[in-house]
Design a protein around this motif. Structure first.
Motif, PDB file in Angstrom:
ATOM      1  N   ASP A 130       0.845  -1.192   0.000  1.00 41.48           N
ATOM      2  CA  ASP A 130       0.000   0.000   0.000  1.00 41.48           C
ATOM      3  C   ASP A 130       0.884   1.247   0.000  1.00 41.48           C
ATOM      4  O   ASP A 130       1.523   1.575   0.996  1.00 41.48           O
ATOM      5  CB  ASP A 130      -0.913  -0.012   1.233  1.00 41.48           C
ATOM      6  CG  ASP A 130      -2.045   1.002   1.132  1.00 41.48           C
ATOM      7  OD1 ASP A 130      -2.128   1.695   0.104  1.00 41.48           O
ATOM      8  OD2 ASP A 130      -2.851   1.076   2.080  1.00 41.48           O
ATOM      9  N   GLU A 131       0.947   1.932  -1.141  1.00 46.70           N
ATOM     10  CA  GLU A 131       1.723   3.153  -1.335  1.00 46.70           C
ATOM     11  C   GLU A 131       3.167   3.016  -0.816  1.00 46.70           C
ATOM     12  O   GLU A 131       3.610   3.766   0.069  1.00 46.70           O
ATOM     13  CB  GLU A 131       1.025   4.343  -0.675  1.00 46.70           C
ATOM     14  CG  GLU A 131      -0.349   4.613  -1.285  1.00 46.70           C
ATOM     15  CD  GLU A 131      -0.960   5.928  -0.829  1.00 46.70           C
ATOM     16  OE1 GLU A 131      -0.189   6.840  -0.469  1.00 46.70           O
ATOM     17  OE2 GLU A 131      -2.191   6.041  -0.830  1.00 46.70           O
ATOM     18  N   PRO A 132       3.925   2.089  -1.377  1.00 44.51           N
ATOM     19  CA  PRO A 132       5.286   1.833  -0.878  1.00 44.51           C
ATOM     20  C   PRO A 132       6.266   2.969  -1.100  1.00 44.51           C
ATOM     21  O   PRO A 132       7.306   3.030  -0.441  1.00 44.51           O
ATOM     22  CB  PRO A 132       5.715   0.588  -1.661  1.00 44.51           C
ATOM     23  CG  PRO A 132       4.902   0.636  -2.917  1.00 44.51           C
ATOM     24  CD  PRO A 132       3.576   1.200  -2.490  1.00 44.51           C
ATOM     25  N   ALA A 133       5.971   3.891  -2.025  1.00 44.65           N
ATOM     26  CA  ALA A 133       6.904   4.984  -2.313  1.00 44.65           C
ATOM     27  C   ALA A 133       6.502   6.292  -1.641  1.00 44.65           C
ATOM     28  O   ALA A 133       7.171   7.313  -1.837  1.00 44.65           O
ATOM     29  CB  ALA A 133       7.016   5.195  -3.821  1.00 44.65           C
ATOM     30  N   ALA A 134       5.456   6.281  -0.839  1.00 42.15           N
ATOM     31  CA  ALA A 134       4.968   7.517  -0.223  1.00 42.15           C
ATOM     32  C   ALA A 134       6.031   8.140   0.679  1.00 42.15           C
ATOM     33  O   ALA A 134       6.654   7.456   1.495  1.00 42.15           O
ATOM     34  CB  ALA A 134       3.706   7.234   0.585  1.00 42.15           C
ATOM     35  N   GLY A 135       6.252   9.435   0.527  1.00 36.59           N
ATOM     36  CA  GLY A 135       7.178  10.163   1.389  1.00 36.59           C
ATOM     37  C   GLY A 135       8.645   9.970   1.086  1.00 36.59           C
ATOM     38  O   GLY A 135       9.505  10.454   1.829  1.00 36.59           O
ATOM     39  N   MET A 136       8.963   9.291  -0.018  1.00 34.81           N
ATOM     40  CA  MET A 136      10.361   9.022  -0.341  1.00 34.81           C
ATOM     41  C   MET A 136      10.952  10.086  -1.255  1.00 34.81           C
ATOM     42  O   MET A 136      10.244  10.746  -2.016  1.00 34.81           O
ATOM     43  CB  MET A 136      10.493   7.653  -1.027  1.00 34.81           C
ATOM     44  CG  MET A 136      10.236   6.478  -0.120  1.00 34.81           C
ATOM     45  SD  MET A 136      10.657   4.935  -0.961  1.00 34.81           S
ATOM     46  CE  MET A 136      10.397   3.755   0.372  1.00 34.81           C
ATOM     47  N   THR A 137      12.277  10.229  -1.177  1.00 33.79           N
ATOM     48  CA  THR A 137      12.989  11.067  -2.136  1.00 33.79           C
ATOM     49  C   THR A 137      13.025  10.341  -3.481  1.00 33.79           C
ATOM     50  O   THR A 137      12.698   9.148  -3.574  1.00 33.79           O
ATOM     51  CB  THR A 137      14.427  11.324  -1.666  1.00 33.79           C
ATOM     52  OG1 THR A 137      15.144  10.073  -1.676  1.00 33.79           O
ATOM     53  CG2 THR A 137      14.463  11.907  -0.261  1.00 33.79           C
ATOM     54  N   GLN A 138      13.447  11.064  -4.526  1.00 30.35           N
ATOM     55  CA  GLN A 138      13.524  10.436  -5.849  1.00 30.35           C
ATOM     56  C   GLN A 138      14.502   9.269  -5.847  1.00 30.35           C
ATOM     57  O   GLN A 138      14.232   8.210  -6.428  1.00 30.35           O
ATOM     58  CB  GLN A 138      13.946  11.462  -6.905  1.00 30.35           C
ATOM     59  CG  GLN A 138      13.891  10.939  -8.338  1.00 30.35           C
ATOM     60  CD  GLN A 138      12.500  10.493  -8.741  1.00 30.35           C
ATOM     61  OE1 GLN A 138      11.543  11.238  -8.602  1.00 30.35           O
ATOM     62  NE2 GLN A 138      12.376   9.267  -9.243  1.00 30.35           N
ATOM     63  N   ALA A 139      15.646   9.437  -5.175  1.00 30.90           N
ATOM     64  CA  ALA A 139      16.640   8.358  -5.115  1.00 30.90           C
ATOM     65  C   ALA A 139      16.080   7.148  -4.386  1.00 30.90           C
ATOM     66  O   ALA A 139      16.273   6.000  -4.807  1.00 30.90           O
ATOM     67  CB  ALA A 139      17.908   8.849  -4.428  1.00 30.90           C
ATOM     68  N   GLU A 140      15.364   7.386  -3.282  1.00 27.55           N
ATOM     69  CA  GLU A 140      14.761   6.280  -2.532  1.00 27.55           C
ATOM     70  C   GLU A 140      13.680   5.586  -3.359  1.00 27.55           C
ATOM     71  O   GLU A 140      13.545   4.359  -3.331  1.00 27.55           O
ATOM     72  CB  GLU A 140      14.168   6.807  -1.222  1.00 27.55           C
ATOM     73  CG  GLU A 140      15.215   7.229  -0.202  1.00 27.55           C
ATOM     74  CD  GLU A 140      14.605   7.901   1.007  1.00 27.55           C
ATOM     75  OE1 GLU A 140      15.249   7.919   2.070  1.00 27.55           O
ATOM     76  OE2 GLU A 140      13.462   8.424   0.904  1.00 27.55           O
ATOM     77  N   THR A 141      12.923   6.383  -4.111  1.00 29.42           N
ATOM     78  CA  THR A 141      11.873   5.821  -4.965  1.00 29.42           C
ATOM     79  C   THR A 141      12.468   4.905  -6.025  1.00 29.42           C
ATOM     80  O   THR A 141      11.920   3.834  -6.324  1.00 29.42           O
ATOM     81  CB  THR A 141      11.066   6.954  -5.631  1.00 29.42           C
ATOM     82  OG1 THR A 141      10.428   7.738  -4.614  1.00 29.42           O
ATOM     83  CG2 THR A 141       9.991   6.389  -6.554  1.00 29.42           C
ATOM     84  N   ASN A 142      13.604   5.299  -6.594  1.00 28.09           N
ATOM     85  CA  ASN A 142      14.262   4.469  -7.608  1.00 28.09           C
ATOM     86  C   ASN A 142      14.676   3.121  -7.027  1.00 28.09           C
ATOM     87  O   ASN A 142      14.496   2.066  -7.662  1.00 28.09           O
ATOM     88  CB  ASN A 142      15.499   5.188  -8.155  1.00 28.09           C
ATOM     89  CG  ASN A 142      15.148   6.429  -8.954  1.00 28.09           C
ATOM     90  OD1 ASN A 142      14.020   6.577  -9.430  1.00 28.09           O
ATOM     91  ND2 ASN A 142      16.101   7.332  -9.087  1.00 28.09           N
TER      92      ASN A 142
END
Length: 241
Positions: free
Chosen positions: A162-174
């Protein structure tokens, strides 16, 4: 009965007479990675909670590997081989990273094997240098990766995120996108997400929810070019999606 790994039939739930999810038929095959999208209030997160055991359906059925699971607790569903990651990380902040992974691995492995599996997973989430740091001291993104590692360590057949990329920076999202692809090499995955750029990088198939039901399904290109989807959810932003 369908041979689908996960199937719902006429699944729905109502709150005070309002149908939050209405008669949803849904099929997920072995090895599939499916993203659920839709505007706020469309029913996608409620649907996620119905199949993960966080909510009890008012009507309809849910089957995992042919076994009915509607109404079972989240804990029971997890023991059947479904890894569940809610929006808020469910980790042990007072334990170090390796111990979190080891505890997750004990669900499937003996004590010695669990530690070996935890060490292996530690490398896959790229946190070897943080093995003995308390999880509560990690960044938001790192805590999310620990939870993804805990899911890997439990060796599930199906993973619900459930929304695993929420609140992450672009690098963290990658990094998170790569981790989800890694998980998908071993398990089927369902992801609820809002970030269309993130979805573009991970999705094989997208299911679009609208007004409590499924509006459309297809590839990223098919869905983002669908006139109904553009009107209901994506709007003008689809041009730059």
């Amino acid at each position: 009965m369908s041979s689908a790994l996960l199937q719902t039939h006429a699944l729905g739930v109502s709150f005070g007479g309002v149908q939050a999810v209405r008669s949803v038929d849904f099929n997920l095959e072995e090895g599939e990675l499916r993203c659920l999208i839709g505007p706020n209030g469309a029913g996608k997160s409620t649907f996620f909670k119905l199949i993960s055991g966080q909510l009890r359906p008012t009507r309809g059925d849910v089957y995992f590997r042919g076994q009915p699971i509607a109404g079972l607790t989240t804990h029971h569903i997890a023991r059947l081989g479904i890894g569940i990651k809610p929006q808020t990380p469910s980790v042990f902040d007072g334990l170090d990273v390796l111990e979190n992974l080891r505890l997750a691995a004990t669900c499937r492995e003996g004590r010695h094997s669990a530690r070996q599996l935890a060490i292996e997973v530690l490398g896959r989430i790229d946190l070897e240098n943080h093995a003995h740091r308390l999880v509560g001291d990690l960044s938001h993104g790192q805590r999310q990766w620990v939870e993804l590692g805990m899911i890997l360590a439990s060796r599930p057949r199906l993973v619900l995120l459930d929304e695993p990329a929420a609140g992450m920076t672009q690098a963290e999202t990658n990094i998170t996108a790569a981790l989800i692809r890694d998980i998908n090499a071993e398990a089927s995955v369902i992801v609820v997400e809002h970030d269309m750029d993130f979805i573009r990088r991970i999705a094989n198939t997208i299911t679009v929810f609208h007004q409590g039901g499924i509006l459309a399904e297809g590839s990223f290109e098919q869905v983002t070019q669908d006139a109904q989807v553009r009107d209901a959810y994506l709007g003008r932003e689809v041009v730059n999606a």
